[in-house]
Design a protein around this motif. Structure first.
Motif, mmCIF file in Angstrom:
data_model
loop_
_atom_site.group_PDB
_atom_site.id
_atom_site.type_symbol
_atom_site.label_atom_id
_atom_site.label_comp_id
_atom_site.label_asym_id
_atom_site.label_seq_id
_atom_site.Cartn_x
_atom_site.Cartn_y
_atom_site.Cartn_z
ATOM 1 N N ILE A 26 14.871 35.056 -3.796
ATOM 2 C CA ILE A 26 14.817 33.619 -4.064
ATOM 3 C C ILE A 26 13.368 33.266 -4.408
ATOM 4 N N PRO A 27 13.050 33.172 -5.692
ATOM 5 C CA PRO A 27 11.662 32.938 -6.084
ATOM 6 C C PRO A 27 11.189 31.500 -5.914
ATOM 7 N N VAL A 59 7.958 26.232 -2.712
ATOM 8 C CA VAL A 59 8.760 25.013 -2.605
ATOM 9 C C VAL A 59 8.250 23.957 -3.576
ATOM 10 N N LEU A 60 9.172 23.344 -4.311
ATOM 11 C CA LEU A 60 8.863 22.182 -5.149
ATOM 12 C C LEU A 60 9.614 20.980 -4.590
ATOM 13 N N LEU A 65 14.352 14.814 -11.168
ATOM 14 C CA LEU A 65 14.383 15.859 -12.189
ATOM 15 C C LEU A 65 14.637 15.273 -13.568
ATOM 16 N N ARG A 66 14.636 13.955 -13.646
ATOM 17 C CA ARG A 66 14.890 13.273 -14.920
ATOM 18 C C ARG A 66 13.572 13.015 -15.656
ATOM 19 N N MET A 67 13.352 13.754 -16.723
ATOM 20 C CA MET A 67 12.111 13.604 -17.487
ATOM 21 C C MET A 67 12.070 12.305 -18.277
ATOM 22 N N ASP A 68 13.236 11.644 -18.414
ATOM 23 C CA ASP A 68 13.284 10.372 -19.148
ATOM 24 C C ASP A 68 13.186 9.170 -18.207
ATOM 25 N N GLU A 83 9.165 22.621 -16.204
ATOM 26 C CA GLU A 83 8.320 23.693 -16.721
ATOM 27 C C GLU A 83 8.250 24.860 -15.733
ATOM 28 N N ARG A 84 8.235 24.538 -14.442
ATOM 29 C CA ARG A 84 8.200 25.600 -13.436
ATOM 30 C C ARG A 84 9.499 26.394 -13.449
ATOM 31 N N LEU A 85 10.624 25.713 -13.623
ATOM 32 C CA LEU A 85 11.904 26.410 -13.711
ATOM 33 C C LEU A 85 11.952 27.317 -14.939
ATOM 34 N N LEU A 86 11.442 26.826 -16.063
ATOM 35 C CA LEU A 86 11.427 27.629 -17.293
ATOM 36 C C LEU A 86 10.577 28.882 -17.123
ATOM 37 N N ALA A 87 9.538 28.779 -16.312
ATOM 38 C CA ALA A 87 8.626 29.909 -16.113
ATOM 39 C C ALA A 87 9.094 30.864 -15.020
#
Length: 315
Positions: A26-27, A59-60, A65-68, A83-87
C-alpha cells in the motif's frame, strides 16, 4: 497487487489492517483531515491515518478531490492529490467510508473498488447500518463493488449476508460488518490478481437510499408504535443516541424493548430495576439503560437512584 487505500473511520481502518496483514503493498493512503474531538476539542487523526502512520505508509488528507471546486484551497489540494495519484505506482484503489466524493478524474486513473455495508442495491448512501436496523430488515451484509460516478451504483464483485439480531445495535453490527469487509476485500483483491473475479450489474429493483443521520431524528416520538421506537433506539446507538424529555430533562435512551402496555403516550406505567415502562402509541417501551445530561450510562435500577418518575411523564 499494489493498492491505494481511501477511508476514514474505524470501519475502513479494519479493512486497511486486513490488507496490510495479508501482505498487500500500500504505497499511499487518503483520509479526511484531522478533526477536533473529545472534551478538549484537540485535533485527532482518523482511525485510518493512525493505522497508516503506524505502518510507515504515506498519508494524504485533501479537503476535496474535486479540481473544479470554487474554493481555491480545496481546488489546489485536489490538484496536488491528483498529481500524487498519477505519480504513484498502484493497480487499484480500495475505498471504504472515505467521506469524500471521488470525481471522474480520480476514477479514471485506475480501477476503484468500494467496501459497502449493505446488500446493494438496498441502502445506497451514507448510513446503511443505521437504516437497516431502523427499518427492521432481517439481514444485511457487505458488498464489494466497482465504483462509478453514481451513488453506490456500480457493478457488484462480491456479496455476503449477515442476519440482524434483535439485540444488534449500530455499534455491534458495525463491528461485525467491518470484520466481514476486511476479510472480503482481501479475498476480492486476491481473486482480482488471479483474474477470477467477475462483476455483475446491480438489480434495478429494490433500490433504497440511506440518508445521513441527523441529531434531530434521535428524539423519540412516543406516539409512534413501541416496536418502531425500539428499533430506533438500537439504530441510534452509539450515535446520535435516542432521547426523550422527562420532567424537563433530556434523557438519552441506550437500550429498550417493546412490551405489552397501554396508556397515554409518554405515561410512565412502571419503574423498577427491570426498567422504566413507558406507554407508546401502540404498546409500551421498557427502557433498561439511560443517561442524564453530564452523567454516565446506567442500568435502569441505578438510574432510578438519582431520578424519580413520580408524577413525571415522557414527552
Amino acid at each position: 497487487m499494489k493498492a491505494v487505500f481511501a477511508g476514514t473511520p474505524e470501519f475502513a481502518a479494519v479493512a486497511l489492517r486486513a490488507m496490510i496483514e495479508a501482505g498487500f503493498e500500500i504505497p499511499l493512503v487518503l483520509t479526511q483531515p484531522d478533526r477536533p474531538a473529545g472534551r478538549g476539542m484537540q485535533l485527532q487523526a482518523s482511525a485510518v491515518k493512525q493505522v497508516a502512520l503506524a505502518h510507515g505508509i504515506e498519508v494524504l488528507q485533501p479537503l476535496s478531490l474535486r479540481m473544479d471546486s470554487k474554493d481555491a484551497q480545496r481546488a489546489e489540494e485536489a490538484k496536488a492529490a491528483h498529481e500524487r495519484l498519477l505519480a504513484t505506482d498502484y493497480d487499484v484503489m480500495v475505498v471504504a467510508a472515505y467521506g469524500l466524493i471521488l470525481p471522474r478524474a480520480t476514477l479514471d486513473i485506475k480501477p476503484c473498488i468500494n467496501i459497502h455495508g449493505s446488500l446493494l442495491p438496498r441502502w445506497r448512501g451514507a448510513a446503511p447500518i443505521h437504516r437497516a436496523i431502523e427499518s427492521g430488515d432481517p439481514e444485511t451484509g457487505v458488498t464489494i463493488m466497482e465504483m462509478e460516478e453514481g451513488l453506490d451504483t456500480g457493478p457488484m464483485l462480491l456479496m455476503e449476508r449477515l442476519p440482524i439480531l434483535d439485540t444488534d445495535t449500530t455499534g455491534s453490527l458495525h463491528d461485525k460488518l467491518a470484520e466481514m469487509g476486511g476479510r472480503m476485500i482481501v479475498d476480492a483483491l486476491q481473486r482480482m490478481a488471479a483474474g477470477g473475479l467477475q462483476a455483475e450489474p446491480q438489480p434495478e429493483e429494490g433500490v433504497t437510499y440511506a440518508a445521513k443521520i441527523s441529531k434531530e431524528e434521535a428524539k423519540l416520538d412516543l406516539a409512534r408504535p413501541a416496536l418502531e421506537l425500539a428499533r430506533k433506539v438500537r439504530a441510534f446507538n452509539p450515535f446520535p443516541g435516542a432521547h426523550a424529555q422527562a420532567g424537563g430533562v433530556t434523557v438519552k435512551i441506550w437500550n429498550a424493548q417493546a412490551v405489552d402496555g397501554k396508556g397515554r403516550p409518554g405515561q410512565v406505567l412502571s419503574a423498577d430495576a427491570q426498567g422504566i415502562v413507558v406507554a407508546c402509541g401502540e404498546g409500551a417501551l421498557r427502557l433498561t439503560e439511560l443517561q442524564k445530561p453530564g452523567g454516565k450510562r446506567l442500568a435502569a435500577g441505578e438510574f432510578l437512584k438519582g431520578f424519580s418518575f413520580d408524577g413525571v411523564s415522557f414527552e
